[in-house]
Design a protein around this motif. Structure first.
Motif, PDB file in Angstrom:
ATOM      1  N   LYS A   1       0.832  -1.206   0.000  1.00 17.22           N
ATOM      2  CA  LYS A   1       0.000   0.000   0.000  1.00 17.22           C
ATOM      3  C   LYS A   1       0.868   1.258   0.000  1.00 17.22           C
ATOM      4  CE  LYS A   1      -3.969  -2.004   2.383  1.00 17.22           C
ATOM      5  NZ  LYS A   1      -4.757  -1.997   3.634  1.00 17.22           N
ATOM      6  N   ILE A   2       1.910   1.284   0.826  1.00 14.40           N
ATOM      7  CA  ILE A   2       2.802   2.442   0.891  1.00 14.40           C
ATOM      8  C   ILE A   2       3.528   2.621  -0.438  1.00 14.40           C
ATOM      9  CG2 ILE A   2       4.904   3.333   1.974  1.00 14.40           C
ATOM     10  CD1 ILE A   2       3.889   2.044   4.599  1.00 14.40           C
ATOM     11  N   GLY A   3       4.016   1.525  -1.010  1.00 14.14           N
ATOM     12  CA  GLY A   3       4.717   1.602  -2.285  1.00 14.14           C
ATOM     13  C   GLY A   3       3.825   2.079  -3.410  1.00 14.14           C
ATOM     14  N   THR A   4       2.597   1.595  -3.446  1.00 10.20           N
ATOM     15  CA  THR A   4       1.645   2.023  -4.465  1.00 10.20           C
ATOM     16  C   THR A   4       1.320   3.501  -4.307  1.00 10.20           C
ATOM     17  OG1 THR A   4       0.701  -0.197  -4.538  1.00 10.20           O
ATOM     18  CG2 THR A   4      -0.637   1.585  -5.446  1.00 10.20           C
ATOM     19  N   SER A   5       1.143   3.956  -3.083  1.00 17.86           N
ATOM     20  CA  SER A   5       0.874   5.370  -2.830  1.00 17.86           C
ATOM     21  C   SER A   5       2.057   6.235  -3.248  1.00 17.86           C
ATOM     22  CB  SER A   5       0.579   5.598  -1.349  1.00 17.86           C
ATOM     23  OG  SER A   5      -0.558   4.878  -0.961  1.00 17.86           O
ATOM     24  N   ALA A   6       3.269   5.778  -2.975  1.00 20.70           N
ATOM     25  CA  ALA A   6       4.462   6.541  -3.341  1.00 20.70           C
ATOM     26  C   ALA A   6       4.585   6.663  -4.860  1.00 20.70           C
ATOM     27  CB  ALA A   6       5.711   5.883  -2.757  1.00 20.70           C
ATOM     28  N   VAL A   7       4.348   5.594  -5.577  1.00 21.15           N
ATOM     29  CA  VAL A   7       4.408   5.634  -7.040  1.00 21.15           C
ATOM     30  C   VAL A   7       3.333   6.560  -7.594  1.00 21.15           C
ATOM     31  CG1 VAL A   7       4.095   4.260  -9.138  1.00 21.15           C
ATOM     32  CG2 VAL A   7       5.521   3.399  -7.284  1.00 21.15           C
ATOM     33  N   ALA A   8       2.128   6.484  -7.054  1.00 24.54           N
ATOM     34  CA  ALA A   8       1.048   7.370  -7.498  1.00 24.54           C
ATOM     35  C   ALA A   8       1.410   8.830  -7.230  1.00 24.54           C
ATOM     36  CB  ALA A   8      -0.256   7.005  -6.797  1.00 24.54           C
ATOM     37  N   PHE A   9       1.995   9.112  -6.063  1.00 30.99           N
ATOM     38  CA  PHE A   9       2.401  10.476  -5.727  1.00 30.99           C
ATOM     39  C   PHE A   9       3.442  10.995  -6.712  1.00 30.99           C
ATOM     40  CE2 PHE A   9       5.313  13.351  -3.471  1.00 30.99           C
ATOM     41  CZ  PHE A   9       4.435  14.381  -3.172  1.00 30.99           C
ATOM     42  N   VAL A  10       4.439  10.183  -7.015  1.00 34.03           N
ATOM     43  CA  VAL A  10       5.478  10.594  -7.967  1.00 34.03           C
ATOM     44  C   VAL A  10       4.865  10.855  -9.335  1.00 34.03           C
ATOM     45  CG1 VAL A  10       7.532   9.794  -9.206  1.00 34.03           C
ATOM     46  CG2 VAL A  10       7.378   9.486  -6.731  1.00 34.03           C
ATOM     47  N   LEU A  11       3.986  10.002  -9.787  1.00 30.96           N
ATOM     48  CA  LEU A  11       3.355  10.208 -11.090  1.00 30.96           C
ATOM     49  C   LEU A  11       2.509  11.480 -11.122  1.00 30.96           C
ATOM     50  CD1 LEU A  11       2.308   6.567 -12.007  1.00 30.96           C
ATOM     51  CD2 LEU A  11       4.112   7.949 -13.052  1.00 30.96           C
ATOM     52  N   ILE A  12       1.790  11.760 -10.049  1.00 28.57           N
ATOM     53  CA  ILE A  12       0.992  12.990  -9.983  1.00 28.57           C
ATOM     54  C   ILE A  12       1.899  14.215 -10.007  1.00 28.57           C
ATOM     55  CG2 ILE A  12      -0.513  14.347  -8.481  1.00 28.57           C
ATOM     56  CD1 ILE A  12      -1.782  11.622  -7.645  1.00 28.57           C
ATOM     57  N   MET A  13       2.993  14.179  -9.240  1.00 31.88           N
ATOM     58  CA  MET A  13       3.934  15.302  -9.235  1.00 31.88           C
ATOM     59  C   MET A  13       4.581  15.496 -10.612  1.00 31.88           C
ATOM     60  SD  MET A  13       3.859  16.805  -6.338  1.00 31.88           S
ATOM     61  CE  MET A  13       2.130  16.450  -6.161  1.00 31.88           C
ATOM     62  N   MET A  14       4.891  14.404 -11.293  1.00 25.88           N
ATOM     63  CA  MET A  14       5.449  14.503 -12.642  1.00 25.88           C
ATOM     64  C   MET A  14       4.424  15.126 -13.598  1.00 25.88           C
ATOM     65  SD  MET A  14       7.502  10.891 -12.956  1.00 25.88           S
ATOM     66  CE  MET A  14       7.848  11.088 -14.688  1.00 25.88           C
ATOM     67  N   ALA A  15       3.174  14.748 -13.452  1.00 25.94           N
ATOM     68  CA  ALA A  15       2.128  15.295 -14.326  1.00 25.94           C
ATOM     69  C   ALA A  15       1.950  16.784 -14.091  1.00 25.94           C
ATOM     70  CB  ALA A  15       0.817  14.553 -14.093  1.00 25.94           C
ATOM     71  N   ILE A  16       2.103  17.224 -12.840  1.00 26.43           N
ATOM     72  CA  ILE A  16       1.923  18.647 -12.523  1.00 26.43           C
ATOM     73  C   ILE A  16       3.132  19.462 -12.960  1.00 26.43           C
ATOM     74  CG2 ILE A  16       1.778  20.293 -10.597  1.00 26.43           C
ATOM     75  CD1 ILE A  16       0.100  18.148  -9.117  1.00 26.43           C
ATOM     76  N   PHE A  17       4.335  19.027 -12.625  1.00 26.68           N
ATOM     77  CA  PHE A  17       5.515  19.859 -12.818  1.00 26.68           C
ATOM     78  C   PHE A  17       6.258  19.627 -14.136  1.00 26.68           C
ATOM     79  CE2 PHE A  17       5.049  19.805  -8.154  1.00 26.68           C
ATOM     80  CZ  PHE A  17       4.900  21.171  -7.949  1.00 26.68           C
ATOM     81  N   LEU A  18       5.996  18.557 -14.829  1.00 25.89           N
ATOM     82  CA  LEU A  18       6.728  18.302 -16.067  1.00 25.89           C
ATOM     83  C   LEU A  18       5.895  18.564 -17.327  1.00 25.89           C
ATOM     84  CD1 LEU A  18       8.726  15.087 -15.115  1.00 25.89           C
ATOM     85  CD2 LEU A  18       9.518  17.455 -15.135  1.00 25.89           C
ATOM     86  N   THR A  19       4.744  19.170 -17.182  1.00 21.94           N
ATOM     87  CA  THR A  19       3.938  19.471 -18.377  1.00 21.94           C
ATOM     88  C   THR A  19       3.925  20.957 -18.635  1.00 21.94           C
ATOM     89  OG1 THR A  19       1.920  19.520 -17.045  1.00 21.94           O
ATOM     90  CG2 THR A  19       2.469  17.469 -18.162  1.00 21.94           C
TER      91      THR A  19
END
Length: 53
Positions: free
Chosen positions: A35-53
């Protein structure tokens, strides 16, 4: 050839020394880390979507 005179009888046994509470604790820890690992991956992907677009 091998003698299979008793293959009509099926026996199930539990190994000596099984520690079921420890097994449950290990499984709960594994699920928690998934659960923690899945949440961490989701968080990184969301941050990438916000800051890298």
């Amino acid at each position: 050839m091998a003698d299979h005179s008793d293959h009509g009888e099926v026996t199930y046994t539990i190994a000596d020394g099984n520690d079921y509470p420890a097994h449950e604790q290990t499984y709960e820890g594994f699920i928690r880390m998934v659960k923690i690992g899945t949440s961490a991956v989701a968080f990184v992907l969301i941050m990438m979507a916000i800051f890298l677009t």
